[in-house]
Scaffold this motif. Structure first.
Motif, PDB file in Angstrom:
ATOM      1  N   LEU A   1      28.834 -65.974  16.610  1.00 29.59           N
ATOM      2  CA  LEU A   1      30.151 -66.522  16.897  1.00 29.59           C
ATOM      3  C   LEU A   1      30.036 -67.779  17.867  1.00 29.59           C
ATOM      4  N   TYR A   2      28.893 -67.846  18.757  1.00 31.30           N
ATOM      5  CA  TYR A   2      28.797 -68.992  19.866  1.00 31.30           C
ATOM      6  C   TYR A   2      28.605 -70.235  18.814  1.00 31.30           C
ATOM      7  N   GLY A   3      27.612 -69.945  17.932  1.00 35.49           N
ATOM      8  CA  GLY A   3      27.425 -71.308  17.051  1.00 35.49           C
ATOM      9  C   GLY A   3      28.796 -71.700  16.221  1.00 35.49           C
TER      10      GLY A   3
ATOM     11  N   TYR B   1      34.809 -76.371  17.898  1.00 37.81           N
ATOM     12  CA  TYR B   1      35.146 -77.221  19.112  1.00 37.81           C
ATOM     13  C   TYR B   1      34.777 -78.702  18.513  1.00 37.81           C
ATOM     14  N   SER B   2      33.692 -78.887  17.953  1.00 35.67           N
ATOM     15  CA  SER B   2      33.255 -80.113  17.539  1.00 35.67           C
ATOM     16  C   SER B   2      33.971 -80.637  16.613  1.00 35.67           C
ATOM     17  N   ASP B   3      34.597 -79.905  15.556  1.00 35.03           N
ATOM     18  CA  ASP B   3      35.616 -80.294  14.376  1.00 35.03           C
ATOM     19  C   ASP B   3      36.824 -80.654  14.972  1.00 35.03           C
ATOM     20  N   ILE B   4      37.245 -80.304  16.057  1.00 34.43           N
ATOM     21  CA  ILE B   4      38.505 -80.427  16.655  1.00 34.43           C
ATOM     22  C   ILE B   4      38.534 -81.565  17.409  1.00 34.43           C
ATOM     23  N   LYS B   5      37.449 -81.904  18.070  1.00 30.57           N
ATOM     24  CA  LYS B   5      37.275 -83.025  18.988  1.00 30.57           C
ATOM     25  C   LYS B   5      37.211 -84.310  17.921  1.00 30.57           C
TER      26      LYS B   5
END
Length: 133
Positions: free
Chosen positions: A100-102, A108-112
């Motif tokens: 889940l961490y990955g 988060y990367s996709d949202i940014k």
């Protein structure tokens, strides 16, 4: 040997260390865009592969890996085409947090990335986690 490696957030690797007869299985915590760098969740223990990784390995050591797992964060499935979603619920206990961490790092990367492209974002993720102390 092939140097091509691909994976999705949430997958693991079977980790083969040539001098050992045992295989270690570790969650991948880095993002696919970080390749060729690969970050793994390895708990320090006396299990030979984990002990080798945490105490004996050094830069330049050669290992073999095989990616596995179908429980992944699928960027395409999460995006409903409008740039917004209803959200995600992540539930984990103990070491189950590692995949889940990955996935959360990828989310988060996709949202940014979407925010930088000025898409409206209403995405939400909730993590429920429990571990013994």
């Amino acid at each position: 040997p092939s140097s091509h490696l691909s994976f999705a957030a949430g997958q693991w690797v079977d980790f083969y260390i040539p001098p050992l007869n045992e295989v270690g299985g570790y969650s991948i915590t880095s993002l696919p865009v970080h390749l060729p760098r690969l970050e793994l969740a390895v708990k320090r223990s006396r299990h030979p592969p984990a002990e080798w990784v945490t105490t004996k390995s050094k830069v330049g050591d050669a290992v073999k890996v095989r990616v596995g797992g179908e429980f992944v964060y699928d960027t395409a499935a999460f995006d409903n085409g409008s740039g917004t979603t209803g959200g995600l619920l992540f539930v984990a206990g103990g070491l189950g947090i590692n995949p889940l961490y990955g996935m959360l790092r990828q989310l988060y990367s996709d949202i940014k990335e979407r925010q930088s492209s000025s898409l409206d974002n209403q995405q939400r993720a909730v993590l429920l986690y429990s571990a013994s102390t």
